[in-house]
Design a protein around this motif. Structure first.
Motif, PDB file in Angstrom:
ATOM      1  N   GLU A 275      24.035   8.663 -54.755  1.00  0.00           N
ATOM      2  CA  GLU A 275      24.909   7.792 -55.553  1.00  0.00           C
ATOM      3  C   GLU A 275      24.144   7.425 -56.811  1.00  0.00           C
ATOM      4  O   GLU A 275      22.907   7.447 -56.832  1.00  0.00           O
ATOM      5  N   ASP A 276      24.875   7.091 -57.884  1.00  0.00           N
ATOM      6  CA  ASP A 276      24.201   6.747 -59.135  1.00  0.00           C
ATOM      7  C   ASP A 276      23.601   5.344 -59.072  1.00  0.00           C
ATOM      8  O   ASP A 276      22.400   5.151 -59.180  1.00  0.00           O
ATOM      9  N   LEU A 277      24.458   4.340 -58.899  1.00  0.00           N
ATOM     10  CA  LEU A 277      24.014   2.950 -58.938  1.00  0.00           C
ATOM     11  C   LEU A 277      24.549   2.231 -57.714  1.00  0.00           C
ATOM     12  O   LEU A 277      25.639   2.524 -57.256  1.00  0.00           O
ATOM     13  N   THR A 278      23.785   1.285 -57.197  1.00  0.00           N
ATOM     14  CA  THR A 278      24.314   0.463 -56.110  1.00  0.00           C
ATOM     15  C   THR A 278      24.313  -0.990 -56.565  1.00  0.00           C
ATOM     16  O   THR A 278      23.261  -1.573 -56.807  1.00  0.00           O
ATOM     17  N   THR A 279      25.523  -1.526 -56.710  1.00  0.00           N
ATOM     18  CA  THR A 279      25.705  -2.956 -56.987  1.00  0.00           C
ATOM     19  C   THR A 279      26.032  -3.648 -55.672  1.00  0.00           C
ATOM     20  O   THR A 279      25.325  -4.535 -55.223  1.00  0.00           O
ATOM     21  N   THR A 280      27.104  -3.185 -55.025  1.00  0.00           N
ATOM     22  CA  THR A 280      27.413  -3.674 -53.672  1.00  0.00           C
ATOM     23  C   THR A 280      27.011  -2.629 -52.633  1.00  0.00           C
ATOM     24  O   THR A 280      26.852  -2.950 -51.458  1.00  0.00           O
ATOM     25  N   GLY A 281      26.867  -1.378 -53.047  1.00  0.00           N
ATOM     26  CA  GLY A 281      26.543  -0.294 -52.125  1.00  0.00           C
ATOM     27  C   GLY A 281      27.743   0.206 -51.344  1.00  0.00           C
ATOM     28  O   GLY A 281      27.621   1.081 -50.488  1.00  0.00           O
ATOM     29  N   GLY A 282      28.924  -0.336 -51.662  1.00  0.00           N
ATOM     30  CA  GLY A 282      30.128  -0.042 -50.880  1.00  0.00           C
ATOM     31  C   GLY A 282      30.531   1.419 -50.881  1.00  0.00           C
ATOM     32  O   GLY A 282      30.854   1.976 -49.830  1.00  0.00           O
ATOM     33  N   SER A 283      30.514   2.064 -52.051  1.00  0.00           N
ATOM     34  CA  SER A 283      30.948   3.471 -52.125  1.00  0.00           C
ATOM     35  C   SER A 283      30.029   4.369 -51.309  1.00  0.00           C
ATOM     36  O   SER A 283      30.487   5.217 -50.541  1.00  0.00           O
TER      37      SER A 283
ATOM     38  N   MET B 192      19.933   6.502 -58.009  1.00  0.00           N
ATOM     39  CA  MET B 192      19.162   6.405 -59.250  1.00  0.00           C
ATOM     40  C   MET B 192      18.586   5.007 -59.396  1.00  0.00           C
ATOM     41  O   MET B 192      17.389   4.823 -59.559  1.00  0.00           O
ATOM     42  N   VAL B 193      19.482   4.013 -59.384  1.00  0.00           N
ATOM     43  CA  VAL B 193      19.076   2.633 -59.662  1.00  0.00           C
ATOM     44  C   VAL B 193      19.742   1.700 -58.655  1.00  0.00           C
ATOM     45  O   VAL B 193      20.959   1.742 -58.474  1.00  0.00           O
ATOM     46  N   ASN B 194      18.920   0.879 -58.006  1.00  0.00           N
ATOM     47  CA  ASN B 194      19.436  -0.141 -57.089  1.00  0.00           C
ATOM     48  C   ASN B 194      19.524  -1.458 -57.851  1.00  0.00           C
ATOM     49  O   ASN B 194      18.514  -2.028 -58.257  1.00  0.00           O
ATOM     50  N   LYS B 195      20.752  -1.927 -58.054  1.00  0.00           N
ATOM     51  CA  LYS B 195      20.952  -3.167 -58.820  1.00  0.00           C
ATOM     52  C   LYS B 195      20.980  -4.406 -57.932  1.00  0.00           C
ATOM     53  O   LYS B 195      21.107  -5.515 -58.428  1.00  0.00           O
ATOM     54  N   ASN B 196      20.874  -4.199 -56.615  1.00  0.00           N
ATOM     55  CA  ASN B 196      21.000  -5.330 -55.696  1.00  0.00           C
ATOM     56  C   ASN B 196      20.055  -5.143 -54.501  1.00  0.00           C
ATOM     57  O   ASN B 196      20.491  -4.956 -53.368  1.00  0.00           O
ATOM     58  N   PRO B 197      18.715  -5.183 -54.768  1.00  0.00           N
ATOM     59  CA  PRO B 197      17.746  -4.861 -53.711  1.00  0.00           C
ATOM     60  C   PRO B 197      17.721  -5.843 -52.548  1.00  0.00           C
ATOM     61  O   PRO B 197      17.247  -5.501 -51.466  1.00  0.00           O
ATOM     62  N   LYS B 198      18.241  -7.042 -52.763  1.00  0.00           N
ATOM     63  CA  LYS B 198      18.230  -8.028 -51.660  1.00  0.00           C
ATOM     64  C   LYS B 198      19.247  -7.660 -50.580  1.00  0.00           C
ATOM     65  O   LYS B 198      19.014  -7.875 -49.396  1.00  0.00           O
ATOM     66  N   GLU B 199      20.386  -7.115 -51.000  1.00  0.00           N
ATOM     67  CA  GLU B 199      21.464  -6.830 -50.040  1.00  0.00           C
ATOM     68  C   GLU B 199      21.624  -5.348 -49.729  1.00  0.00           C
ATOM     69  O   GLU B 199      22.038  -4.995 -48.624  1.00  0.00           O
TER      70      GLU B 199
ATOM     71  N   ILE C 118      14.624  -0.217 -59.666  1.00  0.00           N
ATOM     72  CA  ILE C 118      15.439  -1.415 -59.446  1.00  0.00           C
ATOM     73  C   ILE C 118      15.764  -2.007 -60.820  1.00  0.00           C
ATOM     74  O   ILE C 118      14.898  -2.089 -61.695  1.00  0.00           O
ATOM     75  N   LEU C 119      17.008  -2.369 -61.016  1.00  0.00           N
ATOM     76  CA  LEU C 119      17.401  -3.128 -62.199  1.00  0.00           C
ATOM     77  C   LEU C 119      18.284  -4.253 -61.682  1.00  0.00           C
ATOM     78  O   LEU C 119      19.487  -4.070 -61.493  1.00  0.00           O
ATOM     79  N   GLU C 120      17.656  -5.392 -61.382  1.00  0.00           N
ATOM     80  CA  GLU C 120      18.418  -6.489 -60.790  1.00  0.00           C
ATOM     81  C   GLU C 120      19.376  -7.076 -61.820  1.00  0.00           C
ATOM     82  O   GLU C 120      18.972  -7.496 -62.900  1.00  0.00           O
ATOM     83  N   VAL C 121      20.636  -7.062 -61.470  1.00  0.00           N
ATOM     84  CA  VAL C 121      21.679  -7.590 -62.352  1.00  0.00           C
ATOM     85  C   VAL C 121      22.449  -8.644 -61.557  1.00  0.00           C
ATOM     86  O   VAL C 121      23.118  -8.306 -60.580  1.00  0.00           O
ATOM     87  N   PRO C 122      22.355  -9.921 -61.956  1.00  0.00           N
ATOM     88  CA  PRO C 122      23.152 -10.937 -61.253  1.00  0.00           C
ATOM     89  C   PRO C 122      24.641 -10.622 -61.378  1.00  0.00           C
ATOM     90  O   PRO C 122      25.119 -10.284 -62.460  1.00  0.00           O
ATOM     91  N   VAL C 123      25.353 -10.681 -60.243  1.00  0.00           N
ATOM     92  CA  VAL C 123      26.793 -10.432 -60.264  1.00  0.00           C
ATOM     93  C   VAL C 123      27.528 -11.691 -59.805  1.00  0.00           C
ATOM     94  O   VAL C 123      27.005 -12.463 -59.006  1.00  0.00           O
TER      95      VAL C 123
END
Length: 216
Positions: A127-135, A156-163, A178-183
């Protein structure tokens, strides 16, 4: 996590192609709002950079046994092809690249007979990016339902490493950076409260605003 002259190599490649947009107001697939957007669609026309990132993804899992690489359409089609290509080169054997498609219930399902190609096989989910990881998680679930063994998930980039973790996927999980992006939910979005205009060029901002207009 590879670094490149002190900068993450994957983020450097994404920035080269204009794929990292910051200081904005974006809406994602999940409906969440955030201020930094990684526009992977800006990456994919650049085949050299796409290939290089996918080679990095393949290198991450080169010790694993893999028969088939699977990604969610649309962007995951390109990733699955390139990662399968590079893994085939590394392992000197044919590794297939296939994809799932979104159905009416927004699940990721195998069509075109691809379920037969993954049945009984060792599958790598990309997968390209994981924000929620749902897909990516839906791809994992569909692969398992088709009788595959999911050996790992790599992004490629995990935007939500905590979850978004190995526990979340119930599978080994790798990422290039990792590129942490608050959502935020719409109700809690500080950008909405500040009146920052929603970007309608990338992401799901245009669709979100159209839906809001119908409600009002």
């Amino acid at each position: 996590m590879g670094t490149f002259n002190g900068v993450s190599k994957v983020l450097d490649l994404l920035k080269q192609t204009g794929a990292v947009l910051s200081n904005g107001h974006f809406v994602g697939t999940s409906g969440k709002h955030f201020g930094t957007y990684v526009n992977k669609d800006a990456l994919y026309p650049h085949t050299a950079q796409t290939s290089e990132i996918c080679k990095m993804m393949a290198d991450k899992v080169k010790e694993l046994e893999v028969d088939v690489v699977v990604g969610p359409a649309l962007g995951g089609i390109i990733l699955s092809q390139w990662v399968a290509y590079h893994l085939s080169q590394i392992k000197n054997k044919e590794i297939l690249g296939v994809y799932t498609e979104k159905d009416a219930d927004k699940n990721q399902v195998f069509t075109r007979g691809y379920n037969k190609l993954v049945a009984g096989k060792k599958v790598l989910v990309v997968e390209d990016l994981t924000t929620t990881g749902g897909s990516a998680k839906k791809v994992v679930e569909s692969a398992r339902a088709a009788g595959a063994e999911v050996v790992a998930v790599v992004v490629m980039v995990n935007k939500n490493p905590k979850e978004v973790t190995a526990d979340f996927f119930s599978a080994p999980f790798y990422f290039l950076d990792i590129l942490e992006v608050p959502v935020y939910s719409q109700a809690d979005c500080p950008l909405c409260k500040l009146g920052v205009p929603i970007n309608i060029t990338v992401g799901h901002g245009k669709k979100f605003l159209e839906e809001q207009a119908k409600l009002h």
